[in-house]
Structures are given as C-alpha cells and as structure tokens.
Design a protein around this motif. Structure first.
Motif, mmCIF file in Angstrom:
data_model
loop_
_atom_site.group_PDB
_atom_site.id
_atom_site.type_symbol
_atom_site.label_atom_id
_atom_site.label_comp_id
_atom_site.label_asym_id
_atom_site.label_seq_id
_atom_site.Cartn_x
_atom_site.Cartn_y
_atom_site.Cartn_z
ATOM 1 N N ASP A 89 0.838 -1.213 0.000
ATOM 2 C CA ASP A 89 0.000 0.000 0.000
ATOM 3 C C ASP A 89 0.866 1.252 0.000
ATOM 4 O O ASP A 89 0.562 2.242 -0.698
ATOM 5 C CB ASP A 89 -0.917 0.006 1.219
ATOM 6 N N ALA A 90 1.940 1.259 0.783
ATOM 7 C CA ALA A 90 2.827 2.423 0.840
ATOM 8 C C ALA A 90 3.523 2.625 -0.507
ATOM 9 O O ALA A 90 3.765 3.772 -0.929
ATOM 10 C CB ALA A 90 3.857 2.250 1.944
ATOM 11 N N PHE A 91 3.869 1.513 -1.174
ATOM 12 C CA PHE A 91 4.498 1.637 -2.480
ATOM 13 C C PHE A 91 3.532 2.267 -3.481
ATOM 14 O O PHE A 91 3.928 3.117 -4.298
ATOM 15 C CB PHE A 91 4.961 0.272 -2.986
ATOM 16 N N ILE A 92 2.278 1.869 -3.430
ATOM 17 C CA ILE A 92 1.288 2.451 -4.349
ATOM 18 C C ILE A 92 1.208 3.967 -4.132
ATOM 19 O O ILE A 92 1.168 4.759 -5.087
ATOM 20 C CB ILE A 92 -0.085 1.788 -4.156
ATOM 21 N N ARG A 93 1.200 4.374 -2.855
ATOM 22 C CA ARG A 93 1.131 5.804 -2.552
ATOM 23 C C ARG A 93 2.387 6.519 -3.066
ATOM 24 O O ARG A 93 2.317 7.616 -3.614
ATOM 25 C CB ARG A 93 0.975 6.022 -1.050
ATOM 26 N N TRP A 94 3.539 5.890 -2.879
ATOM 27 C CA TRP A 94 4.790 6.477 -3.369
ATOM 28 C C TRP A 94 4.750 6.638 -4.885
ATOM 29 O O TRP A 94 5.140 7.667 -5.435
ATOM 30 C CB TRP A 94 5.958 5.581 -2.959
ATOM 31 N N PHE A 95 4.288 5.615 -5.567
ATOM 32 C CA PHE A 95 4.269 5.620 -7.027
ATOM 33 C C PHE A 95 3.308 6.682 -7.560
ATOM 34 O O PHE A 95 3.629 7.431 -8.489
ATOM 35 C CB PHE A 95 3.861 4.232 -7.541
ATOM 36 N N THR A 96 2.119 6.757 -6.975
ATOM 37 C CA THR A 96 1.105 7.686 -7.486
ATOM 38 C C THR A 96 1.428 9.130 -7.134
ATOM 39 O O THR A 96 0.905 10.061 -7.763
ATOM 40 C CB THR A 96 -0.281 7.317 -6.928
ATOM 41 N N SER A 97 2.283 9.325 -6.124
ATOM 42 C CA SER A 97 2.623 10.700 -5.720
ATOM 43 C C SER A 97 3.768 11.286 -6.536
ATOM 44 O O SER A 97 4.083 12.469 -6.404
ATOM 45 C CB SER A 97 3.001 10.726 -4.233
ATOM 46 N N ARG A 98 4.411 10.487 -7.379
ATOM 47 C CA ARG A 98 5.550 11.000 -8.144
ATOM 48 C C ARG A 98 5.089 11.779 -9.370
ATOM 49 O O ARG A 98 4.105 11.436 -9.994
ATOM 50 C CB ARG A 98 6.445 9.841 -8.588
#
Length: 791
Positions: free
Chosen positions: A782-791
């Motif tokens: 879940d944290a990776f998804i947030r990291w990816f979408t925030s870039r």
C-alpha cells in the motif's frame, strides 16, 4: 553195511551231500535197510527192496531221474547210495560220497577231519562277500551262496535248476555267450563288467571272473562264477569328475596331505591365495608357508589338538610365495579309512587379511573422521571426560575450544564440494600440528573443529593456543586457481567454571562460537552465562520460523529501482520481512541464515516467488502499469531439483508475463558447477524471465564463465557504494564493473545509494540503474502504491 560209527556216519554223509547240492540223498546197508536219507520227501518209499542180500536186486518204482552207486569194502558190497539227480555234479557227488563212506568206515578220525574241512568250506562259501555261482554244462544253476541272495534279492533255493534265460531274460544272451565261451574252451574268462537286475528292479553293476570246473579226468563239467557288486564304485567313479570339479572350483583354499603331512593335492583357490602352483608344492610339507610369527608352542598345541580330537581350527599368520605375510582362518581334519587308520590330512583356509583390514577400518572410522582423519565427536567426549577427571584430582582446569570456519559455505557453493573437502583436509592438517598444548584435535562435524587444552591454570594459556590456531589459518590456500583466505569464529569454555561434564563444556563452547558468528565473525569469545539465554532465544527463533509460514507472518516489502538519468521507475525488488505477532518486524539478516541452515528457505522461497507474482497482477488490477519485479533466489533453492517446474507453475497460475519477472542470483549460486548453471539459466531465459547477478564483486567470479551466462543486469553490491567518499579502491571497482557491463552489453544497477554524492558519481560513470534509500526505503504494498502515485 557195517559202519564203525553206525547210522550217524551215514547221516552225516547224507546231510553233507544234501547241503552242498540240495539233491535228495539216501544210503542203505547190505541188508537193504535204510540207514539215512535227506530231502527225499518220501523218495525212499518208492524203492522196493527184495529179500536177496545182494543189493543189486534193488528196483525203483518211480519215474524220477536218479543215479546210484555201490559202496564196496574190499570186494564185498556193503551198501548203496542214491542221489535224486542225473547232473554231472550229482555224478561227481555220488562218487565222492561212496568213496567218503569207505574212508569214513575205515578211519572215523579221517572222516571227522574231512567233515570239519567241509564245514569250513561251507562257512567260507556263505560268508565270503563275493557272489559264487555254480553252473552245469547246460548253463543251469547248481548252487549259489548267500551273497547272491543278498545282492540280487532272491532266496538261494529259487536259483537251483534255473537258467539265466529264466532269471535275467534281458541280459541272458550276453551271459550265455560268456558262459558258453568258458564251457567250450575250458579257459577262464576274467574281468567281465556287466549289469544285472536286482529283484527291486534296480540295475546293478557286477565284476565277474568265470572259471571252468572239471572232474578228476580233467573234463569240463560246468563253471563257477565269482562276482563282486561294484555298483557303488561305479557311482563313485561317475561322481569323481563332479567332486574333482567342486574341489578345483571351490572358493575356499583346500589342500590334502598324506599321513606324513606332505602335499598330495591343492586346488586353484590355494594357488591363488599362496602364490604357489600345484607342481611347486606337491611332495613338500606345509611348513614352507610358515610366517615366523608363531613359536614352537603354538604348533605343538595345534598338532596336539589334531591328534587328540581329529581336527583343529583357528587364526594363523602365514607367508605367501612373494613374502607377504597374511592372516587366514585355517581348519585341519584327519581323514581315516574304515579301519580307523590315518591316511590323509585335509586343510581348508580363508584369507582373513581383507576382513581384518575391514575390521580395522571400521574400528578406525568409529573413532576418526573419515575425511580428515581427526578424532570424531565420540572420541572427543571420552577424552574430555578423562581430562576433566584428571583435572578434578589435580585441581587444574581444562579448556574446550570450538572453531567454525567463516563463510565456508561460499567455498562449497562457488568452487564445489570437492574443493571444499580438499580445503577441510588441508586445514585439518594445519590445526592438528599448530599447537602442542592440546590433548586432542577433533572434527565435530561439517566445518566445525574442537580442541581440548588440559592442565591449565589461567585463561591466557588458552588464548595462546587460539592465537596459534588463528595464525595457522591465516596462511592463504590455493585451490582451483583461487587464493582463499580462511577465517574462523572461536568459542571457549573452561572447566570447572563453565561446566563439569564433557557434554556441557562442548555445548557452552559452541554457544560462545555462535555468539562470535552473530557479532561479525573472525574472533574468539569465552563463554558467559548470559550466552545460554542467547542460545535459547536462537533456538526459539528457529522454532517460531517453522510456524511463521503457516501463520502468514511473512510479508513482502518493495524497494523501487529507477533509471539513473531520468529517475523514472523501472522496477522494484521484493524483500521479505517477518512481522511477529507483537508487530515486531524482524530484519532478514536475523532469520535468512537460519532459513538456509534448516532448509526452510525452499518452501519460503517458493512463497516469495508466488506472492511477488500475485502482487504484480494485483497492482495492474488496481490501475498501475505493469511493473517489473525482482526476486532473490538462494543457492539452495536454485540447486533444488524441482526449482524449474515450480517456477513454471507459479508463472502459469499467477498469469504474470515472464518478461516482468527478474530473478536475482548471487555469485555463489552461479559459480557453483558453472556448466550446470549455464543450462539452468538458459532454460529460465527460454521461459522469457530476466536474470540479474547480485552482489557482484564480493564472491569468486570467473570472468571466463561470466560471458556465457545469459544475464540482463550486474548488481553492484552496496558495500562498494557506501564507502565511495573514503575509499578510492571502491571507486575503481565500481568503475570497472560498469565498464565490464558495457562491454558485455549488460545493464548495471547499484544498490544502497543513499546520498546525492553517490548518485552523481554513479551517473558520471553511466551506471544504468539506481536502488537505495536516496529514492525510497523498502515499502509495504500500500505504501508503495502511494509512493508511485505521488511522483
């Protein structure tokens, strides 16, 4: 007739003639009175006598065949004798009887002597173990003895008057032919070997001599056949080749000596065992085999046993022809004939040298390590117990050292177990000779060694031994073209402070050694009480790991990998984490080594692969683009036979495109059995999966093999990246790896990048990809998804 002995002499004559011939016999005196008869069965009643005193007036009112003779005393007729047969034998017997009667009448003593001889003859006739057959000129049987009855199985009286045709129709032609030749020629025929039928139907072999019988004028009157049954001899004769073959082909060495103990026969096994051919020993005594290992008493006792009991057996050292002394198990037996006379000695032996060597080898292996020749753990325990007992009485101490080689598994994985074994043997030689202070050096198992230091009074004595051991290990080893530097982790326990039994001291030394392993290796530690708590925690950790997979306590974190120039995401590395029930996250360095030691890495490695592929598809379902995902593969997992089928099955079930999966293998994986690895990697590439070489530069890579590996990326180990600012050598190594990747057309990726300085340096060298905390730490899904979408 007036016989001095009266009727008794006449009766003896009648009985004698009847017993010899079986013919009925009668004797009258000159008055016509019947003095004696035998076997007549009323025969005499058929004779009609006149009152004339002249015996010539006797008439016979019968049709029976008979012959008669007058008994004369001087010129006077004194009696008459009649025999109920007309054969030549009867004629001979009646003449003999008439003359005998005269002789007996004249001299009773002479009669008695003759009677005695006749009885002796009769006894001999029936007791001799030879068949005796009397036949007349018509080839009819006159008489046989008891041996015929025994051998043929027909009563004696049933032979009388019968021909060979009647008794032996199948063989009568041959019998008659031989008999006729004797009767016509008057010459004996000797050494005839022929067959007869026993009454039971059994065919038996006989050896016959046929001799003609004649009367006083030399005229042939019949024949006598002397027959010996040689059936058993014929059987023995047939069996002799079989027994000879058994004797010669027996795997047991056999020899036969005569009663003077000189060789008369030996078999092939004897020659093979001793080196002497049959010709070389025949006629010689067995003393030529003496080894000189036994004294006179030994041989005296041996022969005393043979003479008293008839046999002897036991171990004996003897010498072969080439001078080699060997041990054998020997048995000697006396062989005697039917009368109990010694005729031979039979000797049999088995070479015990191989068995003895095997027993000694088994005894050796029970006490020593098969690879290194050092004492094993059983001997270690016994010797330590002895040293403790001595120390208990002397008041001294005993030190126990437990040594484990550092990262020895990398040598086995990269260079192979054959090289690993050679390294262990060389190190064992060094360790055994490095110190004179130890009472024992033992291999406890694998790459662990133990030492006992007895009679110590202070710890410095043990430390001195440890320094000698470490110095012995420091010298480089050359194997397989590689220079190997070996270090070790060492733990120490001391009697009586750390235990008073061998088991406890060895265990505590091992605990201290593992503590050194966990603290960085290549050092030594003395046991402390709190180390037991650590050992217990480690054991508990292992047990918890076995339950963690079933309880779904493992999770995957994902660390982004970016392009060094554009900083765009090019993939992620899946990293396993263990979340305990108390929410504590256990770092992989604390449990991955235990997984590999216990073999749990195989089922957990399979779960990691399956979970990473599942997560990839899950991200796509949630709207993310297909993101390449890297998974680490351990050496144990890669070498496992079912790895490729398992990998293929996971790809099929997850539905992931193989091109989005990247397998990261360490140098220790790919350099172990390179030919096998190349084939394995080619299968993986055919499946469409990408391959990366992890931790490049930290192992024992061979560049000659590297060009054959179908790799997509070289991964620069973080240990080189983190010391860029302080170590110019690391800069050179990274530069070389990047240049190598370009020449091989393989991308390079650096891990552990944490600073802008490190990133700039790698960009300058044109390293293709970057991974590290500078961009992101490993993240849950879940944290990776947030990291990816925030870039």
């Amino acid at each position: 007739m007036e016989l001095e002995s009266g009727t008794s002499i006449a009766q003896e004559i009648v009985t004698l003639i009847y017993d010899i011939s079986g013919y009925p016999v009668m004797i009258w005196d000159h008055m016509g009175d019947l003095l004696a008869e035998s076997g007549a069965l009323g025969f005499g009643e058929k004779y009609k006598l006149s009152s004339d005193e002249h015996i010539g007036s006797l008439q016979m009112d019968t049709f029976c065949d008979y012959i008669e003779d007058i008994i004369f005393l001087g010129d006077a007729r004194r009696g008459k004798i009649v025999i109920g047969s007309t054969t030549d034998t009867a004629k001979m017997l009646i003449t003999m009887a008439a003359q005998l009667a005269v002789l007996l009448c004249r001299n009773c003593k002479a009669y008695q002597k003759l009677s005695h001889h006749m009885k002796e003859y009769e006894t001999l006739f029936n007791l001799i173990p030879v068949q005796i057959w009397y036949k007349d000129m018509d080839n009819k049987i006159i008489r046989v003895n008891k041996q015929v009855e025994k051998d043929i199985g027909i009563p004696m009286q049933e032979f009388v008057g019968k021909s060979s045709q009647e008794l032996f129709p199948s063989y009568s032609a041959k019998y008659y032919k031989d008999d006729l030749a004797v009767l016509e020629s008057g010459q004996p025929k000797l050494g005839i070997l022929e067959q007869i039928n026993h009454a039971s139907g059994e065919i038996r072999w006989i050896y016959t001599n046929k001799i003609p019988t004649t009367n006083c004028d030399g005229i042939v009157t019949g024949l006598v056949a002397l027959v010996v049954d040689v059936t058993e001899s014929k059987k023995m004769e047939k069996q002799m080749p079989i027994w000879a073959k058994i004797f010669e082909s027996s795997g047991e060495a056999i020899s036969v000596t005569d009663k003077e103990n000189r060789f008369v026969a030996v078999n092939r096994a004897f020659s093979l065992a001793t080196g002497y051919s049959s010709d070389e020993v025949i006629g010689r005594e067995p003393s030529l085999l003496k080894s000189g290992c036994h004294d006179k008493i030994f041989y005296q006792n041996m022969w005393a046993a043979i003479l008293q009991t008839g046999s002897w057996e036991g171990e004996i050292w003897e010498k072969r022809k080439d001078g080699v002394i060997y041990l054998k198990w020997l048995r000697i037996d006396q062989i005697k004939d039917e009368e109990g006379n010694l005729i031979n000695y039979l000797a049999r032996f088995t070479d015990m040298s191989e068995k003895k060597a095997a027993e000694e080898r088994i005894h050796y292996l029970a006490r020593h390590d098969a690879l290194t020749g050092l004492a094993n753990r059983e001997v270690l325990g016994k010797q330590l117990a002895k040293d403790i007992e001595r120390a208990r009485h002397s008041g001294s101490g005993v030190g126990v050292i437990s040594l484990n080689l550092d990262r020895f598994k990398n040598i086995n994985d990269s260079l192979g177990h054959k090289v690993g074994d050679e390294v262990l043997k060389e190190l064992a030689d060094r360790l055994e000779t490095c110190s004179k202070r130890t009472s024992l050096t033992a291999r406890f198992g694998g790459d662990t060694f133990n030492f006992i230091v007895p009679k110590i009074s202070q710890k410095e004595e043990i430390i001195k031994v440890i320094h000698e051991i470490m110095s012995a290990l420091e010298r480089p080893l050359l194997h397989g073209g590689f220079e190997l530097i070996i270090t070790a982790s060492i733990g120490v326990s001391v009697y009586p402070d750390d235990g008073d039994t061998a088991e406890v001291l060895i265990r505590n030394a091992d605990t201290a050694m593992h503590k050194v392993k966990d603290n960085g290796r290549n050092f030594y530690e003395f046991f402390e009480a709190n180390m037991n708590e650590y050992a217990s925690e480690r054991l508990m950790l292992e047990n918890n790991l076995r339950r963690a997979l079933a309880k779904e306590e493992f999770v995957l974190f994902y660390q982004p990998q970016v392009d060094s120039k554009t900083e765009t995401l090019i993939g992620v590395e899946a990293l396993i984490r263990w979340i305990r029930p108390n929410s504590e996250i256990v770092p992989p360095g604390d449990f991955i080594p235990i997984l590999e030691e216990t073999g749990l890495i195989i089922p957990i490695g399979e779960w990691v692969l399956a979970e990473a592929c599942r997560q990839h598809k899950e991200w796509i379902r949630k709207g993310l683009p297909p993101i390449p995902i890297s998974v680490n593969i351990s050496a144990i997992q890669f070498q496992e036979k079912g790895f490729l089928p398992m990998l293929s099955n996971i790809i099929k079930e997850s539905g992931i495109e193989p091109g989005y999966l990247d397998l990261e293998l360490t140098e220790s994986v790919v350099m172990r059995q390179p030919e096998f690895v190349i084939k394995q990697l080619e299968f993986i590439k055919e499946m469409g999966i990408n391959l990366s070489l992890d931790d490049f530069g930290t192992g024992f890579s061979s560049l000659s093999y590297l060009r054959y590996f179908p790799l997509d990326r070289l991964k620069i180990d973080q240990s080189f990246v983190r010391r860029l600012s302080t170590d110019s050598v690391n800069e050179a190594i990274i530069e070389a790896v990047v240049a190598l990747g370009k020449s091989l057309k393989i991308k390079t990726i650096a891990e552990g990048v944490e600073t802008k300085q490190e990133l700039d340096f790698l960009r300058k060298l044109e390293c293709d990809e970057i991974q590290g905390y500078y961009f992101s730490e490993p993240l849950p899904s879940d944290a990776f998804i947030r990291w990816f979408t925030s870039r």
